[in-house]
Design a protein around this motif. Sequence first.
Motif, short mmCIF file in Angstrom:
data_model
loop_
_atom_site.label_atom_id
_atom_site.label_comp_id
_atom_site.label_asym_id
_atom_site.label_seq_id
_atom_site.Cartn_x
_atom_site.Cartn_y
_atom_site.Cartn_z
N GLU A 1 3.15 3.23 -47.99
CA GLU A 1 4.53 3.61 -48.26
C GLU A 1 5.09 2.93 -49.51
OE1 GLU A 1 6.81 2.78 -44.82
OE2 GLU A 1 5.87 4.33 -43.57
N SER A 2 4.43 1.91 -50.00
CA SER A 2 4.89 1.22 -51.21
C SER A 2 3.70 0.88 -52.09
CB SER A 2 5.68 -0.05 -50.84
OG SER A 2 4.87 -0.93 -50.07
N ARG A 3 3.99 0.43 -53.29
CA ARG A 3 2.93 0.20 -54.26
C ARG A 3 2.02 -0.96 -53.85
NH1 ARG A 3 1.37 -2.28 -58.89
NH2 ARG A 3 3.06 -3.80 -58.96
N GLY B 1 7.12 -5.45 -51.42
CA GLY B 1 8.22 -5.49 -50.47
C GLY B 1 7.83 -5.38 -49.01
N LYS B 2 6.52 -5.30 -48.72
CA LYS B 2 6.08 -5.07 -47.34
C LYS B 2 5.13 -6.12 -46.80
CE LYS B 2 8.07 -0.96 -46.96
NZ LYS B 2 9.12 -0.65 -45.97
N GLY B 3 4.72 -7.09 -47.60
CA GLY B 3 3.81 -8.10 -47.11
C GLY B 3 2.36 -7.71 -47.31
N ILE B 4 1.50 -8.10 -46.35
CA ILE B 4 0.06 -7.92 -46.46
C ILE B 4 -0.47 -7.26 -45.20
CG2 ILE B 4 -2.15 -9.13 -46.77
CD1 ILE B 4 -0.43 -11.47 -47.95
N LEU C 1 0.87 -9.23 -42.13
CA LEU C 1 1.51 -10.49 -42.47
C LEU C 1 2.77 -10.17 -43.24
CD1 LEU C 1 -1.65 -12.44 -43.71
CD2 LEU C 1 -0.57 -12.63 -41.47
N ASP C 2 3.89 -10.09 -42.52
CA ASP C 2 5.16 -9.79 -43.20
C ASP C 2 5.91 -11.05 -43.60
OD1 ASP C 2 5.75 -10.57 -40.65
OD2 ASP C 2 6.94 -8.81 -40.13
N GLN C 3 5.45 -12.19 -43.09
CA GLN C 3 6.03 -13.48 -43.48
C GLN C 3 4.92 -14.47 -43.75
OE1 GLN C 3 8.92 -14.98 -40.69
NE2 GLN C 3 10.50 -13.57 -41.40
N GLN D 1 12.07 -14.77 -56.77
CA GLN D 1 13.20 -13.91 -57.12
C GLN D 1 12.79 -12.49 -57.50
OE1 GLN D 1 12.95 -17.06 -58.51
NE2 GLN D 1 14.54 -17.98 -57.22
N ASN D 2 11.68 -12.34 -58.20
CA ASN D 2 11.31 -11.05 -58.77
C ASN D 2 9.99 -10.56 -58.20
OD1 ASN D 2 13.52 -10.88 -60.78
ND2 ASN D 2 12.50 -12.66 -61.68
N GLY D 3 9.92 -9.26 -57.90
CA GLY D 3 8.70 -8.66 -57.42
C GLY D 3 7.68 -8.52 -58.54
N PRO D 4 6.44 -8.16 -58.19
CA PRO D 4 5.38 -8.04 -59.20
C PRO D 4 5.72 -7.08 -60.34
CG PRO D 4 4.43 -8.04 -57.02
CD PRO D 4 5.91 -7.98 -56.82
N ASP D 5 6.43 -5.98 -60.06
CA ASP D 5 6.77 -5.04 -61.12
C ASP D 5 7.86 -5.57 -62.05
OD1 ASP D 5 4.95 -3.09 -60.61
OD2 ASP D 5 6.26 -1.87 -59.37
#
Length: 369
Positions: free
Chosen positions: A80-82, A100-103, A115-117, A145-149
């Motif tokens: 559902e996400s990159r 934004g979704k973990g592993i 693994l969401d946390q 603070q910032n996501g990979p993108d």
Amino acid sequence: MSGLLARLFSRREAATVPSMDGVLRPNTLLDQASPLVALPEPDNLVQFGSNLAFSSGNDVLVLVPDSPAGSPPELFRRFESRVTALAVSSQSVLAVGLDGKGIGLIGGAYDGLALDQIGGVPAKGPTALAFADADTLIVCIGSAQNGPDEWQRDLMEMRATGSVWKVDLRSKAATMLASGLAFPNGVLIRGNRVVVSESWRHRLLGLDLAAVKAVPDIILEDLPGYPGRLSEGRDGGAWLAVFAPRSQLIEFALRERAYCLRMLREIPKEYWIAPTLRSGRSFREPMQGGAVRVHGIYKPWAPTRSYGLAVQLDTDLLPVRSFHSRADGSRHGIVSICEWQDRVVFASRGDDLLCTLPLDPHSPRDAAR
């Protein structure tokens, strides 16, 4: 030495970057590499059994052995996400980092584990993953603070809030190995050591796998670009993807904090004075005209915000060979590298392409001579 002299004799450190020379002398080897498959934003190359797995947006795709050039890859899983990171264990468990979704883990004893946390904090968008053993996963979080993108924003804001974690998959317990890192973006296991690329400080660090928040060792520093993914090489060597170049203009912009922060607020991202995975496609970009073109031809030695660079490392993780796509090249934004089927595969995210070269018959040590 130049940095030391600048600190001693001036109030402000000079905006300098190391030159590409010696082992890192520019060439056109990446532009000579054979195209393997073209698709949007390929990344995260890993060997998955006998196949080559990689990501493209929200998809994990695989190429089977002896795939002819241009053959479309097979879809393995869509999310559902990159997809931001991939790793494969010795038991063929695939770990997938999601923006934004973990592993999530696929296959083997941990099939379906999420693994969401990590350490009580949401695991949003890991930048790199590696298995220390079948039950232990090493996780790099690039920024708090910032996501990979948003890596360009993280650099221009001069953040240093990244961390590296050791996760016990049986209990989900997480141990912090290091914090306060400037965008850890690649990880490699070397016995009881964890090697991490720290992008914004242009270096490779060594961490003790058994230590808790120990002071890291500096393995390689003052690179001429921003180091990213690390991968195993034959004969105990390794590969380092350098996804964007450093430049005096960007170093200068980073020192002008008021200007830099206003730029982030008021100017679209594609026109920032910042490194990028692909430049030269718009007349609105910061560097134009005579700085980069002569009689309409892009100069290979021109100052550039994007570049293609892959570095082969020896057993001591020292550079012994490099593969380039210069300012006028077509293999920019090398984000991931993987040895597969007696060849080495490069992911050019800047130019939406996987390309390949045969492995050199000589060892990394021989290649340096």
